[in-house]
Design an enzyme around this catalytic site. Structure first.
Site, PDB file in Angstrom:
ATOM      1  N   CYS A   1       3.377   8.574   1.157  1.00 36.38           N
ATOM      2  CA  CYS A   1       3.960   7.582   2.049  1.00 36.38           C
ATOM      3  C   CYS A   1       4.220   6.319   1.239  1.00 36.38           C
ATOM      4  O   CYS A   1       3.295   5.706   0.695  1.00 36.38           O
ATOM      5  CB  CYS A   1       3.001   7.303   3.205  1.00 36.38           C
ATOM      6  SG  CYS A   1       3.645   6.161   4.438  1.00 36.38           S
TER       7      CYS A   1
ATOM      8  N   GLU B   1       0.826  -1.191   0.000  1.00 33.74           N
ATOM      9  CA  GLU B   1       0.000   0.000   0.000  1.00 33.74           C
ATOM     10  C   GLU B   1       0.868   1.251   0.000  1.00 33.74           C
ATOM     11  O   GLU B   1       1.942   1.265   0.608  1.00 33.74           O
ATOM     12  CB  GLU B   1      -0.916   0.006   1.232  1.00 33.74           C
ATOM     13  CG  GLU B   1      -1.963  -1.094   1.184  1.00 33.74           C
ATOM     14  CD  GLU B   1      -2.826  -1.159   2.437  1.00 33.74           C
ATOM     15  OE1 GLU B   1      -4.000  -1.559   2.310  1.00 33.74           O
ATOM     16  OE2 GLU B   1      -2.341  -0.810   3.532  1.00 33.74           O
TER      17      GLU B   1
ATOM     18  N   CYS C   1       1.955  -1.607  15.751  1.00 30.75           N
ATOM     19  CA  CYS C   1       1.855  -1.351  14.307  1.00 30.75           C
ATOM     20  C   CYS C   1       1.161  -2.512  13.601  1.00 30.75           C
ATOM     21  O   CYS C   1       1.563  -3.668  13.737  1.00 30.75           O
ATOM     22  CB  CYS C   1       3.257  -1.151  13.729  1.00 30.75           C
ATOM     23  SG  CYS C   1       3.280  -0.820  11.954  1.00 30.75           S
TER      24      CYS C   1
ATOM     25  N   CYS D   1      -1.106   6.301  10.125  1.00 31.69           N
ATOM     26  CA  CYS D   1       0.177   5.767  10.569  1.00 31.69           C
ATOM     27  C   CYS D   1      -0.010   4.478  11.362  1.00 31.69           C
ATOM     28  O   CYS D   1      -0.791   4.428  12.312  1.00 31.69           O
ATOM     29  CB  CYS D   1       0.885   6.813  11.421  1.00 31.69           C
ATOM     30  SG  CYS D   1       2.498   6.303  12.017  1.00 31.69           S
TER      31      CYS D   1
ATOM     32  N   CYS E   1       6.853  -4.539  15.476  1.00 36.41           N
ATOM     33  CA  CYS E   1       6.530  -3.517  16.475  1.00 36.41           C
ATOM     34  C   CYS E   1       5.084  -3.740  16.933  1.00 36.41           C
ATOM     35  O   CYS E   1       4.174  -3.854  16.110  1.00 36.41           O
ATOM     36  CB  CYS E   1       6.692  -2.117  15.887  1.00 36.41           C
ATOM     37  SG  CYS E   1       8.392  -1.756  15.371  1.00 36.41           S
TER      38      CYS E   1
ATOM     39  N   CYS F   1       6.751  -6.874   6.906  1.00 37.74           N
ATOM     40  CA  CYS F   1       7.779  -6.277   7.739  1.00 37.74           C
ATOM     41  C   CYS F   1       8.313  -7.334   8.690  1.00 37.74           C
ATOM     42  O   CYS F   1       7.579  -8.231   9.109  1.00 37.74           O
ATOM     43  CB  CYS F   1       7.202  -5.102   8.532  1.00 37.74           C
ATOM     44  SG  CYS F   1       8.451  -4.122   9.422  1.00 37.74           S
TER      45      CYS F   1
END
Length: 383
Positions: free
Chosen positions: A126, A113, A140, A362, A137, A133
């Site tokens: 962005c 995305e 997230c 975010c 985290c 990933c």
């Protein structure tokens, strides 16, 4: 040909599109090499590479037949061997606040995305650097998706090109732009795919193409300390640090890479960052988690950590996602935290959440294909 880029996470070679090499993501030298390989005289390849660069990156043209400064004979030969490819857009969403999110699919069916966040006379894009990933985290949403692979330079640059196609910002504007900034804050950790990210950003920064200044590009890292100095020396882009905690005990939980590169080492790398100065401060991103990291004591500890650094603090209200283990800090707690940091002399704006209604804020990015796979697994388990 030796110019085909690699998927560095897996060692797989990117497949040509329909048997043709994609010119997007190649340097001028690689384009010239490709032209020699199809029989173009070596003495002419530098000029031809510059012409192609102009049409691809300044004008956004995909059809060789529309490249009017190139002879029709060469146009036909180019079309036989090359493409100027974009990824497939499998979903395009528009938020009530004007934020736009695109889910793009690459030839191997993997998806990422990218998000455009508009302001009145400008906007930031962005950009993702990996499929998934590896950093996990805990606040997230992207971190709940396993790393599949790194993106190639073409796949990183093409996110910018897809956004420009959609917004209609070709040729490259010389004045105000709707895509005035790039933030490497999408899916993935950019410094764990540094070679491909660096190549893509050098293409974006080239003054004869997309032509975004390094001052308009921010790379966000969770703290891959060994690569920070190299990023500053080679790219000189703005640096953002996903900090989110003021002590190692908590940061080990929130940002697990801290176990490898603790706060002291991370802050030293920031102090040594070649591109940082008072005019170009390092941004420290700090997601506000209720009763976790948002106390006045945390704010005062943050001020002590940043002492002597050319820094600003970006306070980010936690953006919820299904199953998230955290809550958003209250307005009062966030204001109190911001005031303490500001009184110490550090800019501490509270980021206004954008695109929450389309899961584009975010920490909310996660490819739809992964969401669909998870939903199917849950449905099967419940059935």
């Amino acid at each position: 040909m030796t110019i085909v880029p690699e998927y560095r996470a897996t060692g797989r070679v990117e497949r040509p599109v329909d048997g043709k090499i994609n010119l997007v993501g190649l340097t001028r030298e690689e384009i010239a090499e490709a032209l020699v390989a199809i029989g173009e005289p070596a003495r002419a390849t530098r000029m031809r590479a510059n012409q192609l660069w102009h049409w691809i990156y300044f004008r956004g043209v995909r059809d060789f037949a529309l490249m009017s400064t190139i002879s029709k004979t060469l146009q036909a030969r180019l079309a036989e061997h090359f493409v100027v490819a974009r990824p497939e857009i499998t979903s395009a969403q528009l938020s009530s606040d004007g934020t736009r999110k695109w889910l793009v699919r690459f030839p191997d069916r993997q998806e990422v995305e990218c998000v455009h966040i508009p302001e009145e006379d400008r906007g930031a894009l962005c950009v993702s650097s990996q499929v998934g990933c590896t950093l996990t985290c805990t606040f997230c949403h992207t971190g709940t998706q396993k790393l599949v692979r790194n993106l190639t330079p073409a796949e990183i640059v093409s996110q910018m090109m897809v956004a420009r196609d959609a917004i209609g910002e070709w040729p490259s504007p010389t004045g105000e732009r709707m895509i005035s900034n790039i933030v490497m804050m999408g899916m993935g950790e950019p410094l764990l795919n540094y070679e491909n990210v660096a190549k893509a950003l050098k293409i974006v920064m080239d003054g004869e193409g997309i032509a975004l200044s390094k001052r308009r590009i921010t790379l966000s890292t969770s703290g891959v300390v060994p690569m920070i100095e190299r990023c500053g020396a080679e790219l000189g882009v703005n640096l953002a640090i996903s900090l989110h905690a003021v002590n190692d005990e908590l940061r080990d939980v929130l940002v697990p890479i801290n176990r490898r590169y603790p706060i002291k080492e991370l802050l030293q790398a920031c102090r040594d960052y070649p591109a940082a100065n008072n005019a170009r401060r390092i941004t420290f991103e700090y997601v506000m988690l209720r009763d976790v990291n948002d106390s006045p004591a945390d704010a005062r500890a943050l001020v002590r950590l940043l002492d002597g650094l050319p820094a600003k603090v970006n306070l980010i209200p936690f953006n919820p996602w299904p199953g998230a283990p955290y809550d958003t800090s209250t307005h009062a707690a966030t204001k109190r935290f911001a005031d303490i940091v500001l009184d110490a002399g550090y800019s501490s704006p509270v980021r206004v959440p954008r695109g929450r209604d389309i899961m584009a804020a975010c920490g909310q990015l996660k490819s739809a294909s992964e969401k669909e796979r998870v939903s199917k697994r849950l449905a099967l388990a419940e059935g």
